[in-house]
Enzyme design. Structure first.
Site, PDB file in Angstrom:
ATOM      1  CD  GLU A 232      -9.135 121.498  -2.818  1.00  0.00           C
ATOM      2  OE1 GLU A 232      -9.471 120.300  -2.803  1.00  0.00           O
ATOM      3  OE2 GLU A 232      -9.271 122.221  -3.837  1.00  0.00           O
TER       4      GLU A 232
ATOM      5  CG  HIS B 224     -12.488 117.290   0.174  1.00  0.00           C
ATOM      6  ND1 HIS B 224     -12.004 117.970  -0.939  1.00  0.00           N
ATOM      7  CD2 HIS B 224     -11.500 116.440   0.535  1.00  0.00           C
ATOM      8  CE1 HIS B 224     -10.790 117.532  -1.216  1.00  0.00           C
ATOM      9  NE2 HIS B 224     -10.459 116.594  -0.350  1.00  0.00           N
ATOM     10  CG  ASN B 225     -13.600 120.721  -3.321  1.00  0.00           C
ATOM     11  OD1 ASN B 225     -13.215 119.617  -2.961  1.00  0.00           O
ATOM     12  ND2 ASN B 225     -13.710 121.040  -4.588  1.00  0.00           N
TER      13      ASN B 225
ATOM     14  CB  SER C  34     -11.049 114.334  -3.459  1.00  0.00           C
ATOM     15  OG  SER C  34      -9.955 115.209  -3.238  1.00  0.00           O
TER      16      SER C  34
ATOM     17  CE  LYS D  47     -13.862 116.451  -4.275  1.00  0.00           C
ATOM     18  NZ  LYS D  47     -13.780 117.646  -5.036  1.00  0.00           N
TER      19      LYS D  47
HETATM   20  C1  6PG Z   1     -10.141 117.512  -5.522  1.00  0.00           C
HETATM   21  C2  6PG Z   1     -10.153 118.977  -5.885  1.00  0.00           C
HETATM   22  C3  6PG Z   1     -10.833 119.158  -7.205  1.00  0.00           C
HETATM   23  C4  6PG Z   1     -10.566 120.512  -7.838  1.00  0.00           C
HETATM   24  C5  6PG Z   1     -11.462 121.585  -7.306  1.00  0.00           C
HETATM   25  C6  6PG Z   1     -10.818 122.849  -6.856  1.00  0.00           C
HETATM   26  O1  6PG Z   1     -10.672 117.212  -4.476  1.00  0.00           O
HETATM   27  O2  6PG Z   1      -9.578 116.715  -6.278  1.00  0.00           O
HETATM   28  O3  6PG Z   1     -10.834 119.710  -4.916  1.00  0.00           O
HETATM   29  O4  6PG Z   1     -12.170 118.874  -7.036  1.00  0.00           O
HETATM   30  O5  6PG Z   1      -9.243 120.822  -7.873  1.00  0.00           O
HETATM   31  O6  6PG Z   1     -12.362 121.819  -8.341  1.00  0.00           O
HETATM   32  O7  6PG Z   1     -10.969 123.820  -7.779  1.00  0.00           O
HETATM   33  P1  6PG Z   1     -11.137 125.367  -7.549  1.00  0.00           P
HETATM   34  O8  6PG Z   1     -10.000 125.829  -6.704  1.00  0.00           O
HETATM   35  O9  6PG Z   1     -11.048 125.849  -8.959  1.00  0.00           O
HETATM   36  O10 6PG Z   1     -12.475 125.639  -6.968  1.00  0.00           O
END
Ligand code: 6PG
Length: 468
Positions: free
Chosen positions: A191, A187-188, A130, A184
């Protein structure tokens, strides 16, 4: 002459692969790259001039450049491209070689690949990386999982290139199998949740409080200098000042109000449902992105239904309340992600160390934030803490701000502003806090229509009633 005996190889010299490779070269490691695109190979060689680096479009030549047992990282799009690279590499590799999939692969695919490669005596790692382009180049957070003995071989390289917080590397071995890709993925998911929450504060401050872009920049910049400090807050402040190259407007005002996704947030929600662990803020974040993409329905509904008049006369302290509301919601969003990781750790036997995860998320990654230090402390004090809001220090932060979370939601609702992320955070909190939930009624309904039986408060066992 082709290089030989290189420390590590990279398949896929797109932005992430190239940057990570250059980062390794900067730290004194010798690196080899493979890409089908000759232009990418050429540009890597030019950028790595003066360092011990080789690159080629030929897989055989690439493999021959690497020291045995080989360590090869792949940074190619998730899905079929990963399997294609594995297929191409396998006949060229020797038992004991290590393949690391550093893309955003689905953890179930990682399990399948792990098993298939282990059967052939290869080591396979699923590793989340990430931090985007700049993280890869200057220090990402990395989440590796797979066979532990193989990790030791690449540990020095990964620790060297990772982000550091107080000298601690933002990388650590997380667990067997697909543990790295699972962490991960969550994590997303977090996010997605945090981005949704920030966008809701933007919506209310723009449409209800009437803040200009410059004022919004100021608010987020101030927030970033305090307890809400974090990467997403920092870039949000910057976004409100970015000029557009094509018009003389600010860029934010010419960007379409639709959010797309590659799927990791959706996967997080799907697996939360699978594990029966509530992650309503992440669910809402995915749903709101999906809703934003239904542009025709949005346009028709916008014509058909009147918007409420902006009724609120916001008090001057409202921005302070919004800050507190976001703060509480942010904590509750991390709490959902952490709870999902704990459930997954049990279900998939990852043996995750929650403190370690909070530690490696403190730097390099997209969800890095000062709050992770508190989260880390919470798990340090109680490694099996079942829910983050039960930590006394974290719980106190939430309870001190929950009245403002209610006030923010009230302001949004009165003005017809969707605030699903904050609402889900408050609902999650209230449901845990309230001491009673109306599920006696749901038990009764199920027994009424389907004889599904119910449990009682005054006697153990299951009961059925002939409802009249
Ligand atoms: C990271 C991000 C990276 C990417 C994701 C999000 O941790 O560096 O999460 O993995 O930006 O793919 O993308 P989406 O919003 O398109 O799902």
């Amino acid at each position: 002459m082709a290089e030989t005996n290189l420390d590590i190889g990279m398949v896929g010299l797109g932005v992430m692969g190239r940057n990570l490779l250059l980062n390794m070269a900067d730290h004194g490691y010798s690196v080899g790259g493979l890409d089908t695109d000759a232009a990418k190979v050429k540009s890597l060689l030019a950028e790595a001039a003066g360092k011990k680096a080789g690159a080629t479009t030929d897989a055989k030549e690439f493999v021959a450049m690497l020291r045995k047992p080989r360590a090869i990282m792949m940074l190619v799009p998730a899905g079929k491209p990963v399997d294609a690279v594995i297929r191409e590499m396998m006949p060229l590799l020797s038992p004991g070689d290590l393949l690391i999939d550093a893309g955003n692969s689905h953890f179930k695919d990682t399990d399948i690949r792990n098993k298939a490669l282990a059967e052939k005596s290869f080591h396979f790692f699923g590793m989340g990386v990430s931090g985007g382009e700049s993280g890869a180049r200057h220090g990402p957070s990395m989440m590796p999982g797979g066979p532990k003995e193989a990790y030791e071989r690449v540990r020095p390289i990964l620790e060297a290139v990772s982000a550091k917080v107080n000298n601690d590397p933002c990388v650590a071995y997380l667990g067997p199998g697909s543990a790295g890709h699972y962490v991960k993925m969550v994590h997303n998911g977090i996010e997605y949740g945090l981005m949704q929450l920030i966008s809701e504060t933007y919506d209310v401050m723009k449409r209800v409080l009437g803040l200009s872009n410059e004022e919004l920049h100021g608010v987020y910049d101030t927030w970033n200098r305090g307890e809400l400090n974090g990467f997403l807050m920092e870039i949000t402040a910057g976004i409100f000042r970015q000029k557009d190259d094509k018009s003389n407007k600010l860029l934010i005002d010419v960007i379409l109000d639709v959010a797309r996704q590659k799927g990791t947030g959706q996967w997080t929600s799907q697996d939360a449902l699978e594990l029966k662990v509530p992650a309503p803020t992440i669910d809402a974040a995915v749903a709101m992105r999906d809703l934003s993409g239904r542009e025709e329905i949005r346009a028709a509904a916008n014509k058909m239904f009147q918007s409420p008049q902006i009724v609120s006369r916001p008090e001057p302290v409202m921005i302070e309340k919004i800050r507190n509301a976001f703060h509480a919601a942010m904590i509750i969003t991390y709490a959902q992600g952490m709870a999902q990781l704990q459930a997954a750790s049990k279900a998939y036997s990852y043996g995750l160390n929650m403190e370690l995860i909070a530690r490696i998320w403190r730097g390099g990654c997209i969800i890095r934030a000062s709050l992770l230090e508190d989260i880390r402390n919470a798990y340090r004090a109680k490694p099996d803490l079942p829910e983050l809001i039960l930590d006394p220090a974290i719980g106190k932060k939430v309870s001190e701000r929950v009245a403002d979370l209610r006030a923010f939601i009230k302001l949004a609702v009165e003005n017809g502003i969707p605030a699903a992320g904050h609402m889900m955070c408050l609902t999650y909190f209230d449901a845990y806090r309230s001491g009673w939930m109306p599920f006696n009624l749901i038990q009764a309904q199920r027994d009424y229509f389907g004889a599904h039986t119910y449990e009682r408060v005054d006697e153990k066992g299951t009961f059925h009633t002939h409802w009249s």
